[in-house]
Design an enzyme around this catalytic site. Structure first.
Site, PDB file in Angstrom:
ATOM      1  N   GLU A  17      62.328  46.625  32.555  1.00 34.12           N
ATOM      2  CA  GLU A  17      61.232  46.093  33.361  1.00 34.12           C
ATOM      3  C   GLU A  17      61.060  44.620  33.051  1.00 34.12           C
ATOM      4  O   GLU A  17      61.055  44.206  31.894  1.00 34.12           O
ATOM      5  CB  GLU A  17      59.921  46.833  33.062  1.00 34.12           C
ATOM      6  CG  GLU A  17      58.733  46.264  33.840  1.00 34.12           C
ATOM      7  CD  GLU A  17      57.428  46.984  33.537  1.00 34.12           C
ATOM      8  OE1 GLU A  17      57.310  48.155  33.948  1.00 34.12           O
ATOM      9  OE2 GLU A  17      56.558  46.383  32.872  1.00 34.12           O
ATOM     10  N   ALA A  51      51.289  38.059  41.708  1.00 32.62           N
ATOM     11  CA  ALA A  51      50.115  37.611  42.452  1.00 32.62           C
ATOM     12  C   ALA A  51      50.477  37.352  43.909  1.00 32.62           C
ATOM     13  O   ALA A  51      51.589  36.995  44.249  1.00 32.62           O
ATOM     14  CB  ALA A  51      49.558  36.336  41.826  1.00 32.62           C
ATOM     15  N   ARG A 108      48.325  52.404  41.656  1.00 34.46           N
ATOM     16  CA  ARG A 108      46.999  51.973  42.092  1.00 34.46           C
ATOM     17  C   ARG A 108      46.735  50.551  41.625  1.00 34.46           C
ATOM     18  O   ARG A 108      46.193  49.730  42.346  1.00 34.46           O
ATOM     19  CB  ARG A 108      45.920  52.902  41.522  1.00 34.46           C
ATOM     20  CG  ARG A 108      44.515  52.611  42.082  1.00 34.46           C
ATOM     21  CD  ARG A 108      43.426  53.086  41.161  1.00 34.46           C
ATOM     22  NE  ARG A 108      43.418  52.360  39.897  1.00 34.46           N
ATOM     23  CZ  ARG A 108      42.586  52.623  38.902  1.00 34.46           C
ATOM     24  NH1 ARG A 108      41.743  53.623  38.997  1.00 34.46           N
ATOM     25  NH2 ARG A 108      42.629  51.909  37.790  1.00 34.46           N
ATOM     26  N   GLN A 175      54.273  55.472  30.751  1.00 34.31           N
ATOM     27  CA  GLN A 175      53.659  54.381  30.011  1.00 34.31           C
ATOM     28  C   GLN A 175      54.257  54.377  28.606  1.00 34.31           C
ATOM     29  O   GLN A 175      54.819  55.377  28.155  1.00 34.31           O
ATOM     30  CB  GLN A 175      52.146  54.574  29.965  1.00 34.31           C
ATOM     31  CG  GLN A 175      51.350  53.491  29.246  1.00 34.31           C
ATOM     32  CD  GLN A 175      51.575  52.116  29.804  1.00 34.31           C
ATOM     33  OE1 GLN A 175      52.553  51.470  29.406  1.00 34.31           O
ATOM     34  NE2 GLN A 175      50.710  51.656  30.688  1.00 34.31           N
TER      35      GLN A 175
END
Length: 296
Positions: A17, A51, A108, A175
């Protein structure tokens, strides 16, 4: 490549990642990280959601394009929905379609006290269903071995995860966690709940004390006693803690691979040194498992 189908061909999968740099100038420097990661031959690289709500200014999409076009590696594009309207999400998905980026990690997203959430998507399963309606996308999801910090209990958390899978998630990335036994227990609970999609173990090599505190506060991961002893011994010595953190992560991964996990997903924090050090410690283990799977 359809990521969820990867696990039918070989296990364990190996993935990384990375996150889009915040500044335009830093986007050019990401090549140093990507070049190192590409040499490690991951099965895919996930890109966290940057962003900007529109497809025009979202660096996540641009970075995913670079990974696929310039490095020949399949990207898994993160997409969060808590602060975005259906039209904004649709615009991003249209941009992904144009670039033939079909693998999406539906989230989410974290609540931001400075940005009021929008009401179009309340939960990740609603985003998953919407994505599946927009085209031939293949959707991955996140899971929490030690329970989502906003879930009232573990049973509710598993039920919410089942809703995501039923909505169309075909692959899960966990996670981070520091105690493998908690992950194994979690996998048993998934089977009981009828969740049978591939689950990758998320591993973050911890290299400094501030990082540990931030991660634990953010995701509620439990620090085992053996890890706390490492902090007591090396917490005030930067280089020593880096080496200890690397060793701990490698040991975690060695055990996970031996136990037959579906895959290992390494949170690199855009640090090619960390990714390279970890993979150097597990390269032969991953290759042995893959070779035995392919020739067996």
């Amino acid at each position: 490549m359809i990521i969820e189908n990867l696990f039918q061909q070989k296990k364990p999968a190996l993935s990384f990642e990375i996150f889009p740099p915040k500044k335009e100038a830093e986007l050019k420097n990401i090549d140093a990280t990507l070049s190192t990661l590409a040499k490690l031959e991951p099965d895919f690289i996930s890109v966290t959601f940057g962003a900007g709500g529109s497809s025009a200014n979202n660096r996540t999409v641009e970075l995913a394009k670079k990974i696929k076009k310039e490095y020949g590696i399949e990207p898994l594009v993160h997409l969060t929905c808590i602060s975005y309207s259906r039209e904004e999400i649709k615009g991003i998905l249209e941009e992904l379609q144009k670039a033939e980026l079909w693998n999406v990690l539906a989230l989410r997203g974290d609540r931001n006290p400075d940005i009021p959430p929008k009401d179009d998507f309340r939960y990740a399963d609603e985003l998953v269903a919407f994505i599946k309606e927009q085209g031939d996308f293949h959707v991955s999801g996140a899971c929490y071995p030690e329970v989502h910090t906003e879930a009232p209990d573990g049973i509710t958390d598993i039920r919410n995860l089942k809703r995501k899978v039923d909505a169309g998630v075909g692959h899960l990335v966990s996670q981070l966690f520091f105690d493998n036994d908690n992950f194994y227990d979690f996998l048993v609970k998934l089977k009981i709940a009828g969740i049978d999609v591939p689950v990758e173990a998320g591993i973050m090599p911890v290299t400094n004390r501030a990082q540990i505190k931030r991660m634990v506060d953010m995701c509620g991961a439990v620090l085992p006693k053996k890890f706390e002893k490492i902090l007591e011994k090396y917490g005030d010595h930067k280089e020593a803690l880096f080496d200890a953190g690397m060793a701990y992560a490698v040991n975690q991964i060695v055990e996970l691979i031996a136990q037959g996990v579906d895959g290992i997903h390494i949170f690199t924090m855009n640090n090619p040194v960390v990714a390279g050090r970890i993979c150097e410690g597990i390269r032969n283990l991953v290759n042995v498992k893959r070779d035995s799977k392919e020739t067996g």
